[in-house]
Enzyme design. Structure first.
Site, PDB file in Angstrom:
ATOM      1  CG  ASP A 153      44.973  53.135  40.506  1.00  0.00           C
ATOM      2  OD1 ASP A 153      45.792  52.268  40.976  1.00  0.00           O
ATOM      3  OD2 ASP A 153      44.623  53.181  39.713  1.00  0.00           O
ATOM      4  CB  CYS A 207      37.513  31.567  44.881  1.00  0.00           C
ATOM      5  SG  CYS A 207      37.743  33.129  44.442  1.00  0.00           S
ATOM      6  CB  CYS A 210      34.198  29.182  41.385  1.00  0.00           C
ATOM      7  SG  CYS A 210      33.550  30.358  40.014  1.00  0.00           S
ATOM      8  CB  CYS A 217      40.515  35.298  30.569  1.00  0.00           C
ATOM      9  SG  CYS A 217      41.822  36.253  29.672  1.00  0.00           S
ATOM     10  CB  CYS A 260      38.827  43.200  29.040  1.00  0.00           C
ATOM     11  SG  CYS A 260      37.808  41.403  28.868  1.00  0.00           S
TER      12      CYS A 260
END
Length: 392
Positions: A153, A207, A210, A217, A260
């Site tokens: 990162d 995915c 879905c 969110c 979150c």
């Protein structure tokens, strides 16, 4: 949205051992990586696909990165790893599973407790992973020669597209990496090397139709699948955002005080995430569901002591207590009003403004008006005054 820290590790080898067949080297590398605690390892060429590069350029052009200005600096350096280091020939991508041992959304119903993102409940993942990455890089240099650079990162590295190309997973509709083995819970690290290593096959998107992550969110931060507006994301708002939390998002924050996990936790692929979980990434008990009342008492020294070796420490005490006060305002617990009232005289305007909003939510109209009159008689900061006046 974890913070970025500039820097890299650069190791150099002086010899290249002969007799290493590509498959044997690949197997030995994987075995050493797993011994060091990595759950996934893949190799790719130092190339970002045109599709991922174009998506990043659209993200920057839209301004959806908010105040994360480092993302917009020299975007070409992010979309071409060779501009970061011209000698790189292969990229080794590593993943560490940090899947939680419980659903992190459970705490959201305990409104007097604080919800901290799973990745931040233990020691800072930058430090944990970088130590292992450096050890693996030294092993590679010792056994094969060449030069390497190590990234966690850091610098202008697009870890997720490279991890996808290396076969570790795919970028899901929530824009995070999804793994068939570990769901949405992978920390990523990269080793750039001058060695020409055989590349793994890229992972494809699984995915399908879905929408679980998108629909979960709280702030509608996904304007479309595979597109994030960071300015609406609670992770961005609680970590990267240096100013007051915009009023339109405060209620949606609930008791989330750092990050979150909703879109990650909603992913159906998480059913595999506990397999191979490393104990060294376990959460600190003190950070699983800490009391909002206790967190509101933190001064700078106590904040630094509590979050030693934690990623949370980087945002500083004032931003952290700002987040705690928003959660206090959302708690519905009038018993927390005295904690907020005390912070209306805090030295930080950021904290005082959040305290005013918290009291607006917890006090009846008459009590709030009295508190506002007393505060406005002495408050000099225009932003804090605006918070009191908005509630009157």
């Amino acid at each position: 949205m974890a913070g970025r820290r500039a820097g890299l590790a650069h190791l150099r080898g002086s010899r290249l051992l002969s007799g290493h067949a590509p498959d044997a080297l690949r197997s030995a590398l994987a075995a050493e990586a797993h011994r060091l605690g990595f759950d996934g390892v893949g190799i790719t060429a130092p190339v970002i696909s045109p599709e991922r590069a174009a998506a990043f350029e659209r993200f920057i052009a839209s301004g959806q990165y908010g105040d994360m200005d480092w993302l917009a600096r020299e975007p070409s350096r992010r979309t071409d790893p060779r501009t970061l280091w011209s000698e790189v020939r292969s990229v080794i991508m590593l993943g560490v599973n940090y899947g939680p041992d419980e659903d992190p959304r459970t705490i959201l119903t305990q409104r007097s407790g604080a919800a901290i993102s799973v990745y931040a409940r233990g020691d800072d993942y930058h430090d944990v992973i970088k130590k292992s990455l450096k050890t693996l890089a030294r092993w590679l240099v010792a056994n094969t020669g060449g030069d390497v650079k190590v990234f966690v990162d850091t610098a202008a590295v697009m870890e997720k597209p490279l991890a996808e190309a290396a076969g570790l997973g795919w970028q899901g509709k929530h824009t995070n990496l999804v793994s068939r083995g570990f769901g949405s819970w992978l920390f990523l690290g990269a080793i750039y090397t001058t060695l020409e290593l055989p590349a793994d096959a890229p992972e494809r998107d699984h995915c399908g139709s879905c929408r679980a992550c998108l629909d979960s969110c709280p702030t509608a931060a996904f304007p479309a699948p595979y597109t994030l507006d960071a300015r609406r994301c609670i992770s961005y708002l609680t970590i990267e955002n240096k100013g007051p939390i915009p009023r339109e998002f405060r209620k949606a924050m609930g008791n989330r005080i750092y990050g979150c996990d909703d879109c990650l936790a909603a992913c159906p692929w998480n059913k595999f995430a506990l397999e191979g979980r490393e104990a060294k990434l376990a959460a600190r008990e003190a950070l699983r569901a800490p009391s909002l009342a206790k967190l509101a008492e933190l001064d700078d020294a106590a904040f630094r002591a509590l979050f030693t070796k934690s990623a949370i420490k980087r945002i500083g005490r004032d931003r952290f207590v700002r987040n705690v006060l928003i959660a206090i305002g959302n708690s519905g617990d009038a018993g927390l009003a005295p904690a907020a009232k005390r912070l209306t005289s805090d030295p930080s305007p950021l904290v005082r403004g959040a305290a005013a909003w918290a009291l607006e939510q917890l006090l009846n109209r008459h009590a709030f008006a009295q508190a506002a009159d007393a505060a406005l008689a002495i408050e000099a900061d225009d932003g804090v005054r605006a918070e009191w006046e908005a509630g009157c």
